[in-house]
Design an enzyme around this catalytic site. Structure first.
Site, short mmCIF file in Angstrom:
data_model
loop_
_atom_site.label_atom_id
_atom_site.label_comp_id
_atom_site.label_asym_id
_atom_site.label_seq_id
_atom_site.Cartn_x
_atom_site.Cartn_y
_atom_site.Cartn_z
N GLN A 83 -4.40 -5.19 6.91
CA GLN A 83 -5.53 -6.02 6.38
C GLN A 83 -5.48 -7.50 7.22
OE1 GLN A 83 -7.93 -5.20 4.48
NE2 GLN A 83 -7.13 -3.23 3.71
N ASP A 96 3.19 -4.80 7.95
CA ASP A 96 2.20 -3.98 7.62
C ASP A 96 0.98 -4.79 7.92
OD1 ASP A 96 -0.24 -2.53 6.87
OD2 ASP A 96 0.24 -1.79 5.13
N CYS A 112 -4.85 2.48 -3.78
CA CYS A 112 -3.45 3.08 -2.91
C CYS A 112 -2.35 2.09 -3.42
CB CYS A 112 -3.70 3.19 -1.41
SG CYS A 112 -4.81 4.70 -1.27
N HIS A 151 0.91 -1.12 0.14
CA HIS A 151 -0.05 -0.01 0.04
C HIS A 151 0.66 1.25 0.02
CE1 HIS A 151 -2.91 2.95 1.89
NE2 HIS A 151 -3.65 2.22 1.57
N LYS A 153 -10.50 -0.92 10.62
CA LYS A 153 -10.50 -1.95 9.63
C LYS A 153 -10.74 -3.17 10.30
CE LYS A 153 -7.13 -0.24 6.36
NZ LYS A 153 -7.86 0.36 5.14
N1 PMP Z 1 -1.80 -0.83 4.67
C1 PMP Z 1 -2.82 -1.52 4.07
C2 PMP Z 1 -2.57 -2.86 3.28
C3 PMP Z 1 -4.02 -0.95 3.78
O1 PMP Z 1 -5.13 -1.63 3.31
C4 PMP Z 1 -4.30 0.30 4.36
C5 PMP Z 1 -5.70 0.93 4.35
N2 PMP Z 1 -6.14 0.88 3.00
C6 PMP Z 1 -3.35 0.88 5.27
C7 PMP Z 1 -2.18 0.26 5.23
C8 PMP Z 1 -3.42 2.34 5.80
O2 PMP Z 1 -4.46 2.11 6.75
P1 PMP Z 1 -4.86 3.66 7.46
O3 PMP Z 1 -5.51 4.40 6.22
O4 PMP Z 1 -6.06 3.21 8.23
O5 PMP Z 1 -3.82 4.19 8.14
#
Ligand code: PMP
Length: 416
Positions: free
Chosen positions: A213, A210, A374, A133, A236
């Site tokens: 997910q 990270d 993203c 991401h 999430k």
């Molecule tokens: N890493 C991953 C794999 C994500 O899917 C996301 C959110 N789409 C993020 C990081 C960032 O999370 P946040 O916007 O809640 O900080």
């Protein structure tokens, strides 16, 4: 949900009961009962979380860690119970390794900035994967640029799986840290984190995972996996927005400089010299998101009442059902066909644009995400501008999937 014992296997009746806990799922969108298939962007919230946050503001609110009076002490106790629940959720050795942040993004920025400032030198390397991401790419680019270090990218195969032999080749004596996602938000790929950590640690390289997910879908045991840093977001995993967790091994967090300066993170301040508080407070400058922590604690309770094994099993079955039913759509191409996946089915349909498919699904009351999710470098890897992504949670049903499939078929017939 009032369950006294963990569910062994989530049945259709269990899901019907679970859905009663999520008020938003009873709503309509565009006049149709909502089919919510965008939990990877942000999940819906059970009453338990909504009530915990509202009860806190009604009955318990005062700033934490400061007051001599009872209310502040009670708020502090509730806040610290939240930290202990977050610790247990990931099996961290100590609650001082649990730092509350705004979300996965802030957690990763904290490590990139603070670890990077201390440990990155000119010519050093940071290894990420091709499926990250943006929030696990850009913070590393920022610090690499500042330090004259380089980002190295471990490639993936056409199924969307990390090519481990290529990953291993990237590790060398200039590598200072590996940053990899547990589960890809765009593909659903579950990465072999234990293997990644073992290869990196064999060369003395720490690993940031990270977990944004992974947190809603599977157990994450930081001690068992021997992860050095883990970042995830409350929103999430059925908790509030604006709260997340950064786990870091004490030895690293102690060696790193503070990220933000301000109240709470100091031991003593003079204009000549300031000393810093112990962990975890050293990394928690300013008034924290108290209600967010309390809501996150309720979300953790909720997940654990259902049971993480039962959740993973149910979602895997639903994902297999969604994948097999979507194959009925003529001209569909799945993006992300890894052997191990979690809760995400991403696809494009020949002769249609993902955005147009998503817009028609919206009119049918079906919420999916379209676009690059993203993960622009990942979309470039597959040579596409984006996908339609349906992402699942334990509150989704087989009926949701049937409506998705009928909706996609209808969209395709209108667009071709
Ligand atoms: N890493 C991953 C794999 C994500 O899917 C996301 C959110 N789409 C993020 C990081 C960032 O999370 P946040 O916007 O809640 O900080």
């Amino acid at each position: 949900m009032e369950v006294s014992t963990k569910i062994e296997r989530i049945s259709a009746a269990d899901v019907a009961r679970i859905r009663q806990d999520f008020p938003l799922l009873a709503q309509k969108m565009n006049g149709k009962p909502i089919v919510f298939l965008d939990s990877a962007a942000s999940s819906q919230k059970p009453n338990k979380v909504i009530d915990a946050v509202s009860d806190y503001y009604r009955k318990l609110h005062a700033n934490v860690h400061r007051g001599v009076y009872q209310l502040s002490q009670d708020a502090t106790a509730a806040f610290e119970v939240g930290r202990e629940k977050a610790r247990a959720f990931i099996n961290a050795a100590s609650s001082s390794e649990v730092i509350f942040v705004r979300g996965a993004t802030e957690g990763i920025n904290l490590v990139a900035s603070s670890f990077g400032r201390k440990f990155l030198r000119q010519g050093d390397e940071v290894v990420v994967t091709a499926m990250e991401h943006h929030s696990n790419i850009v913070p590393w680019q920022l610090i690499c640029e500042e330090k004259g270090a380089f980002l190295r990218v471990a490639p993936i195969n056409d199924a969307g799986e990390l090519i481990m032999s290529e990953f291993e080749k990237l590790l060398n004596d200039k590598t200072r840290i590996v940053a990899a996602t547990y589960v890809s938000n765009a593909l659903g790929t579950v990465n072999p984190v234990a293997e990644i950590v073992a290869l990196a640690h064999a060369r003395g390289i720490p690993v940031l995972v990270d977990g944004a997910q992974a947190a809603p879908h599977m157990k994450m045991d930081v001690q068992q996996l021997d992860i050095d840093f883990l970042a995830f977001s409350g929103h999430k995993m059925f908790g509030p927005t604006g709260i997340g967790v950064l786990y870091g091994k004490e030895k690293w967090l102690n060696a790193m400089p503070p990220y933000h300066g301000g109240g709470e993170m100091i031991k003593s301040v003079t204009f000549e010299k300031t000393t810093y508080a112990e962990l975890p407070h050293k990394f928690e400058a300013g008034t924290p998101d108290i209600s967010g922590v309390i809501g996150l604690a309720a979300a953790i309770d909720y997940i654990q009442e259902i049971g993480q094994d039962a959740i993973a099993q149910y979602e895997n079955e639903l994902l297999a059902y969604a994948t097999s039913r979507l194959k009925e759509v003529e001209g569909i191409r799945f993006i992300g066909t890894a052997r191990y996946k979690a809760s995400v089915v991403s696809f494009i349909v020949e002769g249609t644009h993902p955005y147009d498919v998503g817009a028609i699904l919206d009119k049918l009351g079906i919420a999916v995400r379209t676009g690059h999710h993203c993960t622009q470098p990942l979309m470039d890897r597959f040579g596409i501008p984006g996908t339609v992504r349906a992402s699942l949670a334990f509150y989704n049903t087989h009926d949701d999937i049937d409506r998705l499939v009928e909706g996609v078929k209808k969209a395709v017939s209108m667009l071709r």
